[in-house]
Design an enzyme around this catalytic site. Structure first.
Site, PDB file in Angstrom:
ATOM      1  N   ASN A 129      -0.379   1.962   5.801  1.00 33.59           N
ATOM      2  CA  ASN A 129       0.200   1.035   5.143  1.00 33.59           C
ATOM      3  C   ASN A 129       0.900   0.045   6.028  1.00 33.59           C
ATOM      4  O   ASN A 129       1.552   0.367   7.093  1.00 33.59           O
ATOM      5  CB  ASN A 129       1.473   1.767   4.308  1.00 33.59           C
ATOM      6  CG  ASN A 129       2.294   0.820   3.801  1.00 33.59           C
ATOM      7  OD1 ASN A 129       2.123  -0.450   3.431  1.00 33.59           O
ATOM      8  ND2 ASN A 129       3.722   0.949   3.888  1.00 33.59           N
ATOM      9  N   GLY A 130       0.620  -1.068   5.956  1.00 34.08           N
ATOM     10  CA  GLY A 130       1.008  -2.126   6.825  1.00 34.08           C
ATOM     11  C   GLY A 130      -0.144  -3.254   7.511  1.00 34.08           C
ATOM     12  O   GLY A 130      -1.256  -3.305   7.071  1.00 34.08           O
ATOM     13  N   LYS A 139       5.296  -3.815  -5.673  1.00 36.87           N
ATOM     14  CA  LYS A 139       6.806  -3.484  -5.769  1.00 36.87           C
ATOM     15  C   LYS A 139       7.263  -3.952  -4.263  1.00 36.87           C
ATOM     16  O   LYS A 139       8.459  -4.790  -4.225  1.00 36.87           O
ATOM     17  CB  LYS A 139       7.151  -2.291  -6.038  1.00 36.87           C
ATOM     18  CG  LYS A 139       8.589  -2.043  -6.442  1.00 36.87           C
ATOM     19  CD  LYS A 139       9.107  -2.350  -7.785  1.00 36.87           C
ATOM     20  CE  LYS A 139      10.454  -2.264  -7.934  1.00 36.87           C
ATOM     21  NZ  LYS A 139      11.018  -3.242  -9.077  1.00 36.87           N
ATOM     22  N   ARG A 175       2.874  -0.065  -5.423  1.00 38.00           N
ATOM     23  CA  ARG A 175       3.060  -0.482  -3.965  1.00 38.00           C
ATOM     24  C   ARG A 175       1.649  -1.262  -3.916  1.00 38.00           C
ATOM     25  O   ARG A 175       1.349  -2.162  -2.933  1.00 38.00           O
ATOM     26  CB  ARG A 175       3.018   0.431  -2.948  1.00 38.00           C
ATOM     27  CG  ARG A 175       4.357   1.253  -3.014  1.00 38.00           C
ATOM     28  CD  ARG A 175       4.526   2.187  -1.813  1.00 38.00           C
ATOM     29  NE  ARG A 175       4.444   1.639  -0.671  1.00 38.00           N
ATOM     30  CZ  ARG A 175       5.498   1.275   0.018  1.00 38.00           C
ATOM     31  NH1 ARG A 175       6.877   1.638  -0.620  1.00 38.00           N
ATOM     32  NH2 ARG A 175       5.647   0.862   1.263  1.00 38.00           N
ATOM     33  N   GLU A 198       5.263 -13.117 -14.316  1.00 36.76           N
ATOM     34  CA  GLU A 198       4.686 -11.937 -13.374  1.00 36.76           C
ATOM     35  C   GLU A 198       4.032 -10.983 -14.177  1.00 36.76           C
ATOM     36  O   GLU A 198       3.104 -10.353 -13.971  1.00 36.76           O
ATOM     37  CB  GLU A 198       5.785 -11.379 -12.353  1.00 36.76           C
ATOM     38  CG  GLU A 198       7.080 -10.695 -13.000  1.00 36.76           C
ATOM     39  CD  GLU A 198       7.903 -10.304 -11.759  1.00 36.76           C
ATOM     40  OE1 GLU A 198       7.345 -10.060 -10.656  1.00 36.76           O
ATOM     41  OE2 GLU A 198       9.046 -10.027 -12.053  1.00 36.76           O
ATOM     42  N   HIS A 214      14.746 -35.499 -15.708  1.00 39.86           N
ATOM     43  CA  HIS A 214      14.257 -36.135 -14.343  1.00 39.86           C
ATOM     44  C   HIS A 214      12.778 -35.811 -14.048  1.00 39.86           C
ATOM     45  O   HIS A 214      12.305 -36.112 -13.005  1.00 39.86           O
ATOM     46  CB  HIS A 214      15.216 -35.813 -13.085  1.00 39.86           C
ATOM     47  CG  HIS A 214      16.506 -36.247 -13.376  1.00 39.86           C
ATOM     48  ND1 HIS A 214      16.974 -37.433 -13.196  1.00 39.86           N
ATOM     49  CD2 HIS A 214      17.853 -35.479 -13.669  1.00 39.86           C
ATOM     50  CE1 HIS A 214      18.204 -37.357 -13.326  1.00 39.86           C
ATOM     51  NE2 HIS A 214      18.690 -36.138 -13.497  1.00 39.86           N
ATOM     52  N   CYS A 223       1.023  -1.036   0.125  1.00 35.39           N
ATOM     53  CA  CYS A 223      -0.006  -0.255  -0.112  1.00 35.39           C
ATOM     54  C   CYS A 223       0.960   1.308  -0.050  1.00 35.39           C
ATOM     55  O   CYS A 223       1.950   1.189   0.460  1.00 35.39           O
ATOM     56  CB  CYS A 223      -0.929   0.139   1.289  1.00 35.39           C
ATOM     57  SG  CYS A 223      -2.137  -1.305   1.360  1.00 35.39           S
ATOM     58  N   TRP A 229      -3.135  -2.298  -1.815  1.00 31.03           N
ATOM     59  CA  TRP A 229      -2.928  -3.725  -1.907  1.00 31.03           C
ATOM     60  C   TRP A 229      -3.459  -4.544  -0.704  1.00 31.03           C
ATOM     61  O   TRP A 229      -2.967  -4.617   0.419  1.00 31.03           O
ATOM     62  CB  TRP A 229      -1.187  -4.161  -1.870  1.00 31.03           C
ATOM     63  CG  TRP A 229      -1.156  -5.366  -2.601  1.00 31.03           C
ATOM     64  CD1 TRP A 229      -0.685  -5.898  -3.967  1.00 31.03           C
ATOM     65  CD2 TRP A 229      -0.812  -6.740  -1.680  1.00 31.03           C
ATOM     66  NE1 TRP A 229      -0.459  -7.240  -3.820  1.00 31.03           N
ATOM     67  CE2 TRP A 229      -0.452  -7.752  -2.555  1.00 31.03           C
ATOM     68  CE3 TRP A 229      -0.711  -7.088  -0.421  1.00 31.03           C
ATOM     69  CZ2 TRP A 229      -0.235  -9.019  -2.236  1.00 31.03           C
ATOM     70  CZ3 TRP A 229      -0.193  -8.259  -0.068  1.00 31.03           C
ATOM     71  CH2 TRP A 229      -0.092  -9.324  -0.784  1.00 31.03           C
ATOM     72  N   LYS A 264       9.969 -13.201 -14.845  1.00 34.68           N
ATOM     73  CA  LYS A 264       9.787 -12.075 -15.550  1.00 34.68           C
ATOM     74  C   LYS A 264       8.578 -12.330 -16.426  1.00 34.68           C
ATOM     75  O   LYS A 264       7.673 -11.721 -16.358  1.00 34.68           O
ATOM     76  CB  LYS A 264      10.997 -11.733 -16.544  1.00 34.68           C
ATOM     77  CG  LYS A 264      12.012 -10.870 -15.732  1.00 34.68           C
ATOM     78  CD  LYS A 264      12.004  -9.721 -15.083  1.00 34.68           C
ATOM     79  CE  LYS A 264      11.440  -9.782 -13.579  1.00 34.68           C
ATOM     80  NZ  LYS A 264      12.259  -9.866 -12.418  1.00 34.68           N
ATOM     81  N   GLU A 276      15.239 -16.477 -13.513  1.00 35.67           N
ATOM     82  CA  GLU A 276      14.942 -15.051 -13.443  1.00 35.67           C
ATOM     83  C   GLU A 276      14.090 -14.962 -14.722  1.00 35.67           C
ATOM     84  O   GLU A 276      12.968 -14.191 -14.911  1.00 35.67           O
ATOM     85  CB  GLU A 276      15.931 -14.169 -13.590  1.00 35.67           C
ATOM     86  CG  GLU A 276      15.687 -12.955 -13.685  1.00 35.67           C
ATOM     87  CD  GLU A 276      15.017 -12.229 -12.704  1.00 35.67           C
ATOM     88  OE1 GLU A 276      14.520 -12.765 -11.708  1.00 35.67           O
ATOM     89  OE2 GLU A 276      14.751 -10.960 -12.707  1.00 35.67           O
TER      90      GLU A 276
END
Ligand code: AGP
Length: 628
Positions: free
Chosen positions: A100-101, A623, A27, A510, A526, A2, A74, A507, A503
């Protein structure tokens, strides 16, 4: 997660709050809202979804208030619906709060408040805050000097968890009160106007003078100035810092998305890292000074036997490259932990360990908690060799991480706005090259000539990156059109390029929402090879060096199962193995991850952009992940 913003001054607050929220939308973007004080009343407007919905709702509304708070969410507690959107108010609608939190003890607080007749209208943890403030305010006596500030202070003393809040009250229209406990909050100091925000990009277009609140601090902002207190009510003396940030850093400039801009910034990021951390006075023949300018505290290195790393997501991938470098160059055994796992199943303590937290934001809750755990259990343990030595690798020197560790390596990538990390990944990897070189020099595990060779190779990377970006951006843009129907991708690599496979897959997942897996190339046989057919492209990172032939063989195995084979590899004879080649210049395998990651970033970007997706703010992500 947030983002919160606040403004008090002489200008109209609404536009300032909205443009601040725009800079913080990375955020979270499940809902947005703002509250101002106008004509003695709180005016609150909230909307589900992204900020533009709030903008639309506000269009045509005339609210010329000079004070206000805003929020982009968020969702943690309660669905992303308008009734859960911030700001939240008390029963009377006189107090409005953005947070925020997470308030961990909100259930018991809510029960107590309900028992005293308070009515709640949301499912959030935040709503208890305005109710508590209103209650303290109504109980305050006429003798209180600062009733509003005191009410907020008494309230935060009742909250458990990690939070940052901004509060306004219709009865105190010339005061904005903010508080911080383990969630970031900065105050911007202007001329007769003051701002607050979860992150500095929301402040830079208004002021470069910034005061960062620390944990356990509360501040009162009025048009006359800012006063900071601790939660006990003692006045504190704080010194602001100057950001020296150009506002263009937080603009897209000629690029369609921040992610693309940040991919293109990578050559300069590598240049700045080299400038900051390579010691130009070092001479391969004279080993009296370190080849790097890291200047790490001798206590971090003393009798060092191993390195333990905590990180999440892309930072975890950078750390895997770090492990390779620390082990292969400096000969020091290294463990890389998912912070979220390690905090609940820590490995037995080992003596003489350097613990490294890697987090670009410096605010990732799991990484901070893992480091705090490490600090605590090492502090409790008596023998000196078990004492904690904490190093942070971060892009935010002013973050919570910096307060927790003994020293940081500032990766100096400049603010990254796209939710998908690109330039900060490369800068984190650079930090590991410097650390490995420094340790290799200290431990004499590499000769001066070998170190000089690595440094020379690193110095060529920016130009090689530029050459790749110049040719590949449009090439990969065209190429991306061929994957309109593709639902699965596999990325494979070995050795130092295995983390690049991880990575590349992350990418793509997401930002394009395509299912993708990264594997060590040798592991395919395997199990995962069963997934392959002509609908599943396989991207193989095959750089000449120690494991080149092995990767080529693994790639052939995939081709034999009809997979479309895409090679991230130098052009040349062996490239014939691949159906498509994303060419990488010839480079020492040891340095190759700095280059092989580029086509994978571009591939993910162009596939997502071609699908018309919100590249910079992909669904469900934020983020900085400041919740567990
Ligand atoms: C990267 O593209 C991600 N969005 C995410 O995995 C990120 O790397 C992770 O959340 C860790 O963030 P940090 O580096 O700020 O700790």
């Amino acid at each position: 997660m947030c983002g919160i913003v606040g403004y008090i001054g002489t200008q109209s607050a609404t536009e300032i709050l909205l443009s601040g929220l725009e800079k913080l939308e990375y955020r979270g973007y499940d809902s947005a809202g703002l509250a101002t004080i106008w004509e003695g009343q709180i005016k609150s407007v909230r909307a589900k979804g992204k900020l533009h919905n709030l903008r639309e709702k506000l269009a045509g509304m005339e609210i010329p208030a000079n004070i206000g708070i805003g929020h982009t969410r968020w969702a943690t507690h309660g669905k992303p619906e308008e009734y859960n959107a911030h700001p939240h108010t008390d029963d009377t609608g006189r107090v409005a709060v953005v947070q925020n939190g997470i308030v961990e003890n909100y259930r018991e607080l809510r029960k107590e408040l309900e028992g005293r007749g308070h009515k709640f209208v949301s499912d959030t943890d935040t709503e208890v805050i305005p109710h508590l403030i209103a209650e303290f305010l109504s109980n305050s006596s006429g003798n209180d000097r600062e009733p509003f500030l005191d009410a907020v202070r008494q309230t935060v003393n009742k909250l458990d968890g990690a939070f940052a809040i901004a509060v306004i009250c219709a009865d105190y229209p010339r005061e904005l009160v903010v508080a911080r406990q383990q969630a970031p909050l900065s105050i911007g100091l202007g001329q007769g106007e003051f701002f607050c925000a979860s992150d500095t990009p929301a402040l830079v277009s208004h002021t470069q003078v910034v005061l960062t609140l620390e944990n356990g601090e509360v501040a009162r902002l009025t048009p006359l100035g800012v006063e900071v207190y601790n939660f006990e009510g003692d006045r504190l003396n704080k010194v602001p810092r100057i950001l020296n940030w150009s506002p263009t850093l937080v603009e897209k400039q000629v690029f369609k998305h921040f992610m693309l801009k940040e991919i293109h910034e990578q050559p300069n990021v590598v240049r700045s890292c080299l400038e900051a951390y390579i010691n130009s006075d070092w001479d391969a023949m004279n080993s009296l000074v370190s080849p790097t300018n890291l200047k790490l505290l001798p206590s971090l290195y003393k009798n060092l036997e191993q390195v333990e790393i905590f990180a999440c997501g892309t930072s975890w991938h950078a750390s895997l490259i770090g492990k390779y470098l620390l082990e292969q160059l400096a000969g020091i055994s290294t463990t890389v932990n998912y912070a979220s796992e390690a905090r609940y199943a820590p490995s037995p303590l080992r003596a003489n360990t350097l613990t490294i937290g890697v987090t670009q934001s410096g605010e990732t809750a799991d990484t901070l908690a893992a480091l705090a755990m490490e600090q605590q259990r090492r502090y409790l343990d008596k023998p000196a060799e078990f004492k904690s030595r904490l190093l942070g690798i971060t892009n935010r020197a002013e973050s919570s991480l910096a307060n927790l560790v003994n020293q940081i390596i500032d990766i100096q990538a400049g603010i990254e706005i796209g939710v998908a990390a690109t330039k900060t990944f490369v800068a984190q990897v650079m930090a590991f090259y410097f650390l490995a070189i420094d340790l290799a020099w200290q431990r004499k595990s590499l000769s001066g000539e070998k170190i000089a060779e690595i440094i020379n190779g690193l110095q060529k990377i920016p130009a090689q990156m530029e050459q790749m970006l110049e040719t590949q951006d449009s090439q990969i843009e065209d190429f991306a059109h061929q994957f309109n129907e593709t639902q699965d991708f596999i990325f494979v690599g070995r050795g130092i390029n295995f983390p690049i496979a991880l990575e590349g897959a992350l990418k793509l997942k997401e930002i394009s929402y395509i299912h993708a897996e990264g594997y060590p190339a040798g592991e395919m046989k395997h199990g995962p090879i069963a997934l392959l057919d002509d609908k599943v492209p396989v991207v193989a990172i095959a750089m000449p060096g120690f494991v080149y032939e092995k990767v080529l063989s693994n790639a052939q195995e995939a081709k034999a199962r009809d997979a479309r084979l895409i090679g991230v590899t130098p052009e040349g004879e062996e490239a014939d193995v691949f159906d498509d080649v994303l060419a990488v210049p010839e480079v020492d395998e040891l340095l190759s991850p700095l280059l092989t990651v580029i086509p994978l970033q571009l591939l993910a970007y162009h596939i997502a952009a071609h699908r018309g997706l919100d590249v910079d703010q992909p669904r469900n992500l934020a983020k900085s992940v400041t919740v567990e």
